[in-house]
Scaffold this motif. Structure first.
Motif, PDB file in Angstrom:
ATOM      1  N   ARG A 287      -9.872  -9.857 -25.714  1.00  0.00           N
ATOM      2  CA  ARG A 287     -10.663 -10.270 -26.865  1.00  0.00           C
ATOM      3  C   ARG A 287     -12.149 -10.016 -26.596  1.00  0.00           C
ATOM      4  NH1 ARG A 287     -12.519 -15.481 -28.121  1.00  0.00           N
ATOM      5  NH2 ARG A 287     -11.237 -16.264 -26.388  1.00  0.00           N
ATOM      6  N   VAL A 288     -12.827  -9.405 -27.562  1.00  0.00           N
ATOM      7  CA  VAL A 288     -14.252  -9.116 -27.442  1.00  0.00           C
ATOM      8  C   VAL A 288     -15.041 -10.389 -27.750  1.00  0.00           C
ATOM      9  CG1 VAL A 288     -16.196  -7.753 -28.276  1.00  0.00           C
ATOM     10  CG2 VAL A 288     -13.936  -6.688 -28.055  1.00  0.00           C
ATOM     11  N   ARG A 290     -18.492 -10.637 -27.002  1.00  0.00           N
ATOM     12  CA  ARG A 290     -19.872 -10.294 -27.386  1.00  0.00           C
ATOM     13  C   ARG A 290     -20.103  -8.810 -27.246  1.00  0.00           C
ATOM     14  NH1 ARG A 290     -24.611 -13.249 -24.213  1.00  0.00           N
ATOM     15  NH2 ARG A 290     -23.697 -12.010 -22.514  1.00  0.00           N
ATOM     16  N   ARG A 291     -20.863  -8.266 -28.179  1.00  0.00           N
ATOM     17  CA  ARG A 291     -21.297  -6.875 -28.129  1.00  0.00           C
ATOM     18  C   ARG A 291     -22.806  -6.854 -27.952  1.00  0.00           C
ATOM     19  NH1 ARG A 291     -17.442  -7.219 -32.094  1.00  0.00           N
ATOM     20  NH2 ARG A 291     -15.811  -5.608 -32.156  1.00  0.00           N
ATOM     21  N   LEU A 300     -19.791  -4.636 -23.645  1.00  0.00           N
ATOM     22  CA  LEU A 300     -18.837  -5.598 -24.173  1.00  0.00           C
ATOM     23  C   LEU A 300     -18.556  -6.671 -23.130  1.00  0.00           C
ATOM     24  CD1 LEU A 300     -16.097  -3.369 -25.873  1.00  0.00           C
ATOM     25  CD2 LEU A 300     -18.184  -4.309 -26.877  1.00  0.00           C
ATOM     26  N   THR A 322     -12.671  -2.825 -31.975  1.00  0.00           N
ATOM     27  CA  THR A 322     -12.276  -3.942 -32.819  1.00  0.00           C
ATOM     28  C   THR A 322     -12.414  -5.234 -32.033  1.00  0.00           C
ATOM     29  OG1 THR A 322      -9.991  -3.670 -32.112  1.00  0.00           O
ATOM     30  CG2 THR A 322     -10.668  -2.485 -34.102  1.00  0.00           C
ATOM     31  N   ASP A 323     -12.064  -6.374 -32.649  1.00  0.00           N
ATOM     32  CA  ASP A 323     -12.205  -7.660 -31.963  1.00  0.00           C
ATOM     33  C   ASP A 323     -11.207  -7.820 -30.823  1.00  0.00           C
ATOM     34  OD1 ASP A 323     -14.302  -8.375 -33.562  1.00  0.00           O
ATOM     35  OD2 ASP A 323     -13.078  -9.474 -34.999  1.00  0.00           O
ATOM     36  N   ILE A 324     -10.088  -7.106 -30.906  1.00  0.00           N
ATOM     37  CA  ILE A 324      -9.109  -7.103 -29.833  1.00  0.00           C
ATOM     38  C   ILE A 324      -8.933  -5.659 -29.368  1.00  0.00           C
ATOM     39  CG2 ILE A 324      -6.770  -7.657 -29.116  1.00  0.00           C
ATOM     40  CD1 ILE A 324      -8.337 -10.107 -29.790  1.00  0.00           C
TER      41      ILE A 324
END
Length: 346
Positions: A287-288, A290-291, A300, A322-324
């Motif tokens: 899972r992301v 923070r960018r 990331l 993407t978020d994942i």
């Protein structure tokens, strides 16, 4: 030049512990390490400003220190360029460069000094005083003075650290060019890995008074002998693993076990190129968190199941994760170390 099993203590503190190094003719060797690792002590011993407690130092095959012998600094054929340049403010630029040529008569000393100033592009500053020079000009005068007597070995102690970033890059390139043209054998002490890679033919990695490893930048980057050596030449991500049978299990996936690695707990060190980020379904789902935009890169922060802390990775700036995401390892780019490396790294 050769340094063989050299040690130095100050009371109970061990500054150097059995250091062995060689310097070939015309070679530039960078000594890289954090403050307090013994880099400057090593230079002082080579220059003759201090004496080793054990071991021997030879220049051009002749012993100059250790085993009951101590050649005075002025008789070693060693040039030393200090971090603060140590120019004499009351002398002109020309007189500063001539200072190391006092054995020559006045006319010959002036001629040689002007030649050295011309080599560093400062012949027009001969009659100026150090106080009128920029930081880069003062550094080049110090280099000309150090090279004036044509020393067998030139020692440079963090010579670019007092310059701003733009000036530092330019002066560093000019210095290397002068050293190459002069065919000088030089040892550069630095804490900047990028500087060591750019300047040196070989790099000696030091930590807590010990030599970790010595080799070309490519060798040290691709084949470090310990996690500490791996960290010295660039950012790495460290994860734990377990070697059993022909493989190594990690929270980011499986790897083949190198033949030199025994079974049991291992440490896996990952440079950016060893981590592959792809779509969900390719590798372990992550899972992301923070960018962060960082110019040419996108950083990331990932939460990965099985890791007790977030994982930082770098992607090209135009990537659109993407978020994942899926995360996997590039097996031939990973660095694996066994339990002994853990002990050596303590």
């Amino acid at each position: 030049m050769a340094v063989e099993a050299v040690s130095r203590r100050y009371g109970r503190a061990v500054a150097l512990n059995g250091i062995s190094l060689t310097l070939d003719a015309g070679e530039i060797l960078a000594v890289l390490g954090d403050s307090g690792c013994g880099k400057s002590t090593l230079l002082r011993l080579i220059a003759g400003l201090d004496e080793p407690d054990a071991g021997e130092i030879r220049i051009d095959g002749h012993p100059v220190a250790g085993r009951g012998r101590s050649v005075p600094p002025e008789a070693r054929g060693v040039g030393l360029m200090f971090q603060d340049y140590a120019l004499f403010p009351h002398l002109t630029v020309l007189a500063n460069v001539r200072f190391g040529l006092r054995r020559l008569d006045r006319a010959e000393g002036r001629r040689v000094a002007l030649e050295r100033l011309a080599e560093v592009g400062l012949a027009d500053k001969a009659e100026c005083y150090p106080g009128t020079l920029s930081g880069g000009e003062a550094q080049r005068v110090a280099l000309a003075r150090a090279l004036a007597p044509r020393p067998r070995v030139l020692l440079l102690d963090e010579p670019f650290s007092n310059l701003d970033a733009g000036t530092r890059d330019r002066v560093r390139a000019d210095t290397v060019l002068v050293l190459r043209q002069a065919g000088a054998s030089a040892i550069l002490v630095t804490h900047d890995a990028a500087e060591a890679v750019e300047v040196a033919d070989r790099i000696a990695l030091m930590r807590r008074g010990r030599l970790l490893q010595c080799g070309t930048a490519e060798t040290l980057y691709r084949s470090p002998e310990s996690p500490a050596a791996a960290r010295a030449l660039g950012a790495i991500v460290e994860i734990s693993g377990h070697a059993v049978g022909g493989g190594i299990e990690t929270p980011l996936g499986s790897l083949p076990r190198p033949s030199r690695i025994g079974e049991g707990a291992v440490r896996v060190c990952l440079r950016p190129e060893a981590i592959r980020i792809g779509p969900v379904g390719e590798g372990r789902p992550s899972r992301v968190l923070r960018r962060t935009f960082a110019g040419s890169n996108l950083r990331l922060e990932l939460a990965v199941e099985g890791l007790d802390r977030s994982l930082l990775v770098t992607l090209p700036a135009d990537a659109e994760p993407t978020d994942i995401v899926g995360i996997s390892l590039v097996a031939d780019r990973t660095l694996v170390f066994g339990d002994r490396a853990r002990a050596d790294d303590a």
